[in-house]
Write a protein that holds these residues in place. Structure first.
Motif, mmCIF file in Angstrom:
data_model
loop_
_atom_site.group_PDB
_atom_site.id
_atom_site.type_symbol
_atom_site.label_atom_id
_atom_site.label_comp_id
_atom_site.label_asym_id
_atom_site.label_seq_id
_atom_site.Cartn_x
_atom_site.Cartn_y
_atom_site.Cartn_z
ATOM 1 N N ASN A 176 63.440 73.670 59.937
ATOM 2 C CA ASN A 176 63.955 72.667 60.876
ATOM 3 C C ASN A 176 63.417 71.273 60.501
ATOM 4 O OD1 ASN A 176 63.749 70.891 63.346
ATOM 5 N ND2 ASN A 176 65.002 72.553 64.161
ATOM 6 N N ARG A 177 64.338 70.399 60.137
ATOM 7 C CA ARG A 177 63.916 69.101 59.594
ATOM 8 C C ARG A 177 63.126 68.272 60.584
ATOM 9 N NH1 ARG A 177 66.551 68.086 54.882
ATOM 10 N NH2 ARG A 177 68.273 69.516 54.452
ATOM 11 N N ALA A 178 63.565 68.269 61.827
ATOM 12 C CA ALA A 178 62.880 67.418 62.804
ATOM 13 C C ALA A 178 61.492 67.964 63.107
ATOM 14 C CB ALA A 178 63.712 67.318 64.074
ATOM 15 N N ALA A 179 61.369 69.295 63.234
ATOM 16 C CA ALA A 179 60.054 69.883 63.513
ATOM 17 C C ALA A 179 59.092 69.566 62.368
ATOM 18 C CB ALA A 179 60.179 71.388 63.717
ATOM 19 N N ILE A 180 59.605 69.661 61.140
ATOM 20 C CA ILE A 180 58.752 69.370 59.980
ATOM 21 C C ILE A 180 58.386 67.889 59.956
ATOM 22 C CG2 ILE A 180 58.671 69.294 57.452
ATOM 23 C CD1 ILE A 180 60.405 71.833 57.446
ATOM 24 N N ALA A 181 59.367 67.027 60.213
ATOM 25 C CA ALA A 181 59.079 65.584 60.199
ATOM 26 C C ALA A 181 58.034 65.235 61.257
ATOM 27 C CB ALA A 181 60.358 64.794 60.419
ATOM 28 N N ILE A 182 58.105 65.886 62.396
ATOM 29 C CA ILE A 182 57.106 65.638 63.442
ATOM 30 C C ILE A 182 55.742 66.115 62.956
ATOM 31 C CG2 ILE A 182 56.362 66.389 65.757
ATOM 32 C CD1 ILE A 182 59.449 66.329 66.466
ATOM 33 N N ASN A 183 55.699 67.324 62.404
ATOM 34 C CA ASN A 183 54.430 67.838 61.868
ATOM 35 C C ASN A 183 53.849 66.891 60.818
ATOM 36 O OD1 ASN A 183 53.164 69.480 59.393
ATOM 37 N ND2 ASN A 183 52.553 70.432 61.315
ATOM 38 N N GLN A 184 54.738 66.360 59.969
ATOM 39 C CA GLN A 184 54.295 65.563 58.809
ATOM 40 C C GLN A 184 54.235 64.066 59.110
ATOM 41 O OE1 GLN A 184 53.748 66.911 55.297
ATOM 42 N NE2 GLN A 184 53.203 68.477 56.785
ATOM 43 N N ASP A 185 54.278 63.695 60.362
ATOM 44 C CA ASP A 185 54.278 62.268 60.686
ATOM 45 C C ASP A 185 53.115 61.548 59.995
ATOM 46 O OD1 ASP A 185 55.371 60.096 62.628
ATOM 47 O OD2 ASP A 185 53.187 59.977 62.739
ATOM 48 N N PRO A 186 53.395 60.433 59.330
ATOM 49 C CA PRO A 186 52.376 59.776 58.507
ATOM 50 C C PRO A 186 51.187 59.218 59.290
ATOM 51 C CG PRO A 186 54.389 58.469 58.572
ATOM 52 C CD PRO A 186 54.708 59.779 59.201
ATOM 53 N N MET A 187 51.364 58.989 60.579
ATOM 54 C CA MET A 187 50.227 58.488 61.363
ATOM 55 C C MET A 187 49.146 59.564 61.485
ATOM 56 S SD MET A 187 50.951 56.244 64.698
ATOM 57 C CE MET A 187 50.771 57.448 66.015
ATOM 58 N N GLY A 188 49.567 60.814 61.487
ATOM 59 C CA GLY A 188 48.613 61.916 61.441
ATOM 60 C C GLY A 188 47.742 62.066 62.672
ATOM 61 N N VAL A 189 48.274 61.707 63.834
ATOM 62 C CA VAL A 189 47.505 61.894 65.075
ATOM 63 C C VAL A 189 47.857 63.253 65.678
ATOM 64 C CG1 VAL A 189 47.104 61.026 67.412
ATOM 65 C CG2 VAL A 189 47.399 59.421 65.529
ATOM 66 N N GLN A 190 46.856 64.062 65.924
ATOM 67 C CA GLN A 190 47.093 65.378 66.540
ATOM 68 C C GLN A 190 47.502 65.185 67.994
ATOM 69 O OE1 GLN A 190 44.065 68.352 65.685
ATOM 70 N NE2 GLN A 190 44.451 69.384 67.635
ATOM 71 N N GLY A 191 48.358 66.077 68.477
ATOM 72 C CA GLY A 191 48.831 65.976 69.849
ATOM 73 C C GLY A 191 47.946 66.700 70.845
ATOM 74 N N ARG A 192 48.385 66.634 72.122
ATOM 75 C CA ARG A 192 47.572 67.172 73.202
ATOM 76 C C ARG A 192 48.434 67.926 74.215
ATOM 77 N NH1 ARG A 192 42.805 63.744 73.462
ATOM 78 N NH2 ARG A 192 42.478 64.195 75.662
ATOM 79 N N ARG A 193 47.777 68.754 75.005
ATOM 80 C CA ARG A 193 48.453 69.366 76.153
ATOM 81 C C ARG A 193 48.316 68.386 77.306
ATOM 82 N NH1 ARG A 193 45.892 74.872 77.348
ATOM 83 N NH2 ARG A 193 44.282 73.572 78.282
ATOM 84 N N LEU A 194 49.455 68.035 77.926
ATOM 85 C CA LEU A 194 49.404 67.080 79.033
ATOM 86 C C LEU A 194 49.291 67.768 80.368
ATOM 87 C CD1 LEU A 194 52.306 64.570 78.248
ATOM 88 C CD2 LEU A 194 49.875 64.322 77.738
ATOM 89 N N LEU A 195 49.967 68.906 80.500
ATOM 90 C CA LEU A 195 50.093 69.526 81.819
ATOM 91 C C LEU A 195 50.145 71.035 81.722
ATOM 92 C CD1 LEU A 195 53.055 67.530 83.409
ATOM 93 C CD2 LEU A 195 50.696 67.564 84.248
#
Ligand code: GLA
Length: 442
Positions: free
Chosen positions: A301-320
């Motif tokens: 899935n291109r979008a899922a991969i692009a999100i994973n590979q985002d160049p900023m490289g900031v890990q995400g979080r659980r919000l809720l």
């Protein structure tokens, strides 16, 4: 004494926070043998699936020929059980002669010829977890040199049969030894997984300086339970773990098991979505020869991969974590975009979850959302627009959210450069350059 140069040098040292080998500025991607093929060394009875050069050549062929390499999956990683039970007469590791008759250097060439990279496995201890020869402290330099001479591009250094003191010495020593070979070799350290994964036993500052990635927690198994156990641990400890990741230094929640036996299609999407949010290495362990089309579509899935590979490289979080057993995850992305994942932990039926971007801390403004798994775009969202997503049991809805902006620069066609060009997403998808500040949640 001239103080200024000293201060400048100190500042430089402090700024060098990731292992300085220039590698893995985005999470590594590829394929690894362990979860799917374990320590199957029975090539007589199971020649297609045993740990042998044929298995790795086959997987390299699949990566090169079935569109994986173009998506970024470019590593073939040998896990445990590749070596002979004995070192050679010069004390060097050697592959099992029956299962790897051509040797590792030849296998590396095979991969390099196809634009792929080769990973190998070692263990800082007397033995590997599977009982093969380990890399005791006195063997670190020899083994680093051996791997480099074979043309290896990546090393996973496990920690079975080693003690705390040896780990304290050995993991940094191997980092130096790999650097000293002059060959760029990505370095994955299992060290934190052997020390409980959390400070004060684990020093993440040090890990970021010596390793490109590290296994923090238990091994993944082929089940949804295992995926949930791992993600719970990572997000329960996000205050500690999330700030440690960045370009060149990644937390590793272990392999992708999509395409095996344990996950439904919804659960497979959930693993892909959560690994993308976590900026996790996308290292599949599955049988690429017999993957279902659903599994392939999720992993590619291109979008899922692009999100994973985002160049900023900031890990995400659980919000809720809602009482309804819906959970919301978020990751900030470059170009003022972000990713949202709505996960259902329910076991009954699709759940209609109502919310708005404002409730998820997005700032006022107008947004569009691209649904990663349906390919539909939702436009005309303002932060306060109430919307409903229908989330399947143990499934996700995943959005790529970006601010919808007026074009200020007439030369700028408003296309989002990274995600579109690198992953050639469909032209129906328009990304707009942001004019104002992104959602600020951290
Ligand atoms: C440990 C590691 C696994 C795998 C096995 C091999 O359990 O965590 O990822 O490498 O050893 O024996």
């Amino acid at each position: 004494m001239k103080l200024l140069p000293v201060i400048f040098l100190l500042a430089l040292t402090a700024a060098t926070s990731a292992l300085d080998n220039g590698l893995m500025r985005t999470p590594p991607m590829g394929w690894m043998s362990w979860e799917r093929f374990r320590c199957n060394v029975n090539c007589e009875n199971d020649p297609k699936n045993c740990i042998s050069e044929n298995l790795f050549r086959d997987m390299a062929d699949r990566l090169a020929e079935d569109g994986w390499k173009e998506m970024g999956y470019d590593h073939v990683m040998i896990d445990d059980c590749w070596s002979s039970m004995l070192r050679d007469k010069d004390g060097r590791l050697q592959p099992d002669p029956q299962r790897f008759p051509g040797g590792i250097a030849k296998l590396a060439r095979y991969l390099h010829d196809r634009g792929l990279k080769l990973g190998i496995y070692g263990d800082l201890g007397t033995h590997t977890c599977g009982g093969y020869p380990g890399t005791t402290l006195d063997k670190i330099e020899t083994d680093a040199q051996t791997f480099a001479s074979w043309g290896v591009d990546f090393l996973k250094l496990d920690g079975c049969y080693s003690n705390e003191e040896d780990q304290q010495k050995g993991y940094p020593l191997m980092s130096k030894a790999l650097n000293a070979t002059g060959r760029p070799i990505g370095y994955s350290c299992s060290w934190p997984a052997y020390r409980g994964g959390l400070p004060p036993s684990v020093n993440y500052t040090l890990l970021g300086e010596i390793c490109n990635l590290w296994r923090n927690y238990d091994d993944i198994q082929d089940s949804w339970n295992s995926v949930q156990d791992i993600t719970d641990w990572f997000f329960d400890n996000q205050e500690i773990l999330q700030p440690e990741a960045g370009p060149g230094r990644w937390n590793d929640p272990d392999m992708l098991i999509i395409g095996n036996f344990g996950l439904s299609v919804d659960q497979s999407r959930s693993q892909m979505a959560l690994w993308a949010i976590m900026a996790a290495p996308l290292i599949m362990s599955n049988n690429l020869r017999t993957l279902s089309s659903e599994a392939r579509a999720i992993l590619q899935n291109r979008a899922a991969i692009a999100i994973n590979q985002d160049p900023m490289g900031v890990q995400g979080r659980r919000l809720l974590q809602e009482r309804s057993l819906i959970e919301v995850y978020w990751r900030p992305l470059s170009q003022s975009a972000s990713a949202l994942v709505f996960l259902s932990r329910r076991q009954d039926m699709p759940y209609q979850y109502h919310t708005s971007l404002a409730k998820l801390n997005y700032t006022a403004g107008s947004y569009e959302a691209y649904d990663v798994f349906t390919g539909k775009t939702l436009s005309g969202l303002s932060a306060t627009t109430e919307f409903t997503v229908s989330i399947n049991p143990s499934g996700v809805v995943m959005w790529y959210v970006y601010p919808k902006m007026h074009y200020e620069d007439p030369q700028d066609d408003g296309r989002y450069p990274y995600i579109r060009q690198k992953y050639r997403m469909s032209s129906s998808l328009h990304f707009h350059k942001p004019r104002v500040v992104p959602p600020s949640l951290l």
